[in-house]
Design a protein around this motif. Sequence first.
Motif, short mmCIF file in Angstrom:
data_model
loop_
_atom_site.label_atom_id
_atom_site.label_comp_id
_atom_site.label_asym_id
_atom_site.label_seq_id
_atom_site.Cartn_x
_atom_site.Cartn_y
_atom_site.Cartn_z
N ARG A 78 0.82 -1.21 0.00
CA ARG A 78 0.00 0.00 0.00
C ARG A 78 0.86 1.26 0.00
O ARG A 78 0.41 2.33 -0.39
N LYS A 79 2.06 1.12 0.51
CA LYS A 79 2.91 2.31 0.66
C LYS A 79 3.94 2.46 -0.45
O LYS A 79 4.87 3.25 -0.34
N MET A 80 3.74 1.69 -1.51
CA MET A 80 4.69 1.77 -2.63
C MET A 80 4.66 3.17 -3.23
O MET A 80 3.61 3.71 -3.53
N GLU A 81 5.83 3.73 -3.41
CA GLU A 81 5.92 5.07 -3.98
C GLU A 81 6.87 5.06 -5.18
O GLU A 81 7.65 4.14 -5.36
N ALA A 82 6.75 6.14 -5.97
CA ALA A 82 7.61 6.22 -7.16
C ALA A 82 9.08 6.37 -6.78
O ALA A 82 9.96 5.81 -7.42
N LYS A 83 9.30 7.14 -5.69
CA LYS A 83 10.68 7.29 -5.22
C LYS A 83 10.84 6.48 -3.94
O LYS A 83 10.38 6.90 -2.89
N PRO A 84 11.47 5.29 -4.03
CA PRO A 84 11.47 4.38 -2.89
C PRO A 84 12.39 4.82 -1.75
O PRO A 84 13.45 5.41 -2.00
N ASN A 85 11.93 4.55 -0.52
CA ASN A 85 12.83 4.73 0.63
C ASN A 85 13.60 3.41 0.81
O ASN A 85 13.50 2.52 -0.03
N ARG A 86 14.32 3.31 1.95
CA ARG A 86 15.19 2.14 2.10
C ARG A 86 14.40 0.84 2.25
O ARG A 86 14.75 -0.17 1.66
N VAL A 87 13.32 0.90 3.05
CA VAL A 87 12.52 -0.31 3.27
C VAL A 87 11.94 -0.77 1.94
O VAL A 87 12.00 -1.96 1.59
N GLN A 88 11.41 0.18 1.20
CA GLN A 88 10.81 -0.19 -0.09
C GLN A 88 11.85 -0.76 -1.05
O GLN A 88 11.58 -1.71 -1.77
#
Lengths: 294, 185
Positions: A76-86
């Motif tokens: 659900r928290k997938m973003e275009a610019k990923p953070n480290r967890v993603q």
Amino acid sequence: MSQSRKILLGAGGAYLVLVILAFILFGNAGRQDFVPQEEFELPDWISLGVFTINKAVFYLIVAGILTCFTMVWIARKMEAKPNRVQTAVEVLYGVMRDNITRGNMDDKMAAKWFPFIGALFLFIWFNNLIGFIPLPTGHHHFDLFGLSIPTFGIYAATANVSVPLVLSLLVFFSYTAEGIRAKGVGGYLKSLIPAGVTGAMAGFIFVLELLSNIMRIVSLSVRLFANMLAGHLIILFMAGGLAILLGIAGIGVFLLPIGIALYLFEVGLVATLQAFIFATLSAIYIGGAVAESH
Amino acid sequence: MNFLLAAETTEEGGSGLVSPVIGVMLWTLIVFGITLFVLWKVAFPRIAEALDKRQRMIEDSIDTAEKTKREADELLREYRERLSDARGQADEIVARARRTAEAHEQESQADARTKREEMMDQTRRDIEAETRRAIQQIRSEVADLTVLATEKVTRKTLDASDQKRLVDEALAELDFAALANEERR
């Protein structure tokens, strides 16, 4: 002599003194009636007939919920610019999809079977990992302000033969069904015989291959189960089990660092490696069942 | 050894360590089934979608960058073409100007030459005319002087025929050839 070497020698000396002191002071004192396999027994917690809930079921459910919750939450928290967890999850997803699944079957089959292989990997992985979190699920109880609390122990549902066996059976039925769908019953059975083998030898090889297919169920489940069980047992022994069993308290102090090292080894490598191996072998079996030459 | 013996006894008691327990197997099937369903229907599609979207975005970016680069290259090429055109035109203009200037110069030189020659001709003609007039004047003055001198010498007025004869004689003695020569030169 360098500073770090001095510190190392000092720590080693202090440790040796501690071991000797433990020997002298406690000697034989720790000996109790301790049966290690009690930690792996499955007493009924809530009796529901065949659906009785015990320790293994509890760990299974916790692992299942954690798997679903974590993956859905991340999805659900997938973003275009990923953070480290993603980024980490994306790497994991890439390994599951590209290395494990696509590496062992064609793209059409991979698209169809990726959810199964991915779910297998994640489910086993979460089961293995939560198996190393100490939870109050031990066999013995201790009193705390009048409450009888179970001792904290580590246990994994995958360290119980029933769980890997079911997963192995699922894999077996999946690849057999996929092979029969691709080649028909006769064609699939014929494909078990390697190309070029004829005559009486073919019959012998066929029986051998049939046996090896059934043995896959055993090898898949026992590999996972035995690895996890051995890991838990050796941690249990190193973290005090052996000291109690032998009645030598000093050896407990001596073994604890080894126990910690083994614990880190199990959590950091074995838990992930076993999940990876299980998923990869499943993908190889499914891919191999539909492949032209067996 | 104690431990191994104990393990055997508990196995018979059904610890589930190495002998499958049907309840746990059923639970495994249920929990794994639900997990598989949730991951398959909810988690994996979203992750795949996000990854695909990013990949599309990256591909689009690359495409756009390539397009922009092509456009830039095209512009540069056009600009260079125009620059070389302009340079050629400039060269031509300079050459034309030079040619015009040369032509102009030659023309003006020719003009000047003609004008000078005209002026010199005019001057020459003027001189000739002046010379002739001067000679004429000298002639008449010489005639008058001759008459006057003859009258003084002879103390008599000369009649018309005498006068004419005397003048002609005097004039015949005077040499105008030298003057005529100078005039011709």
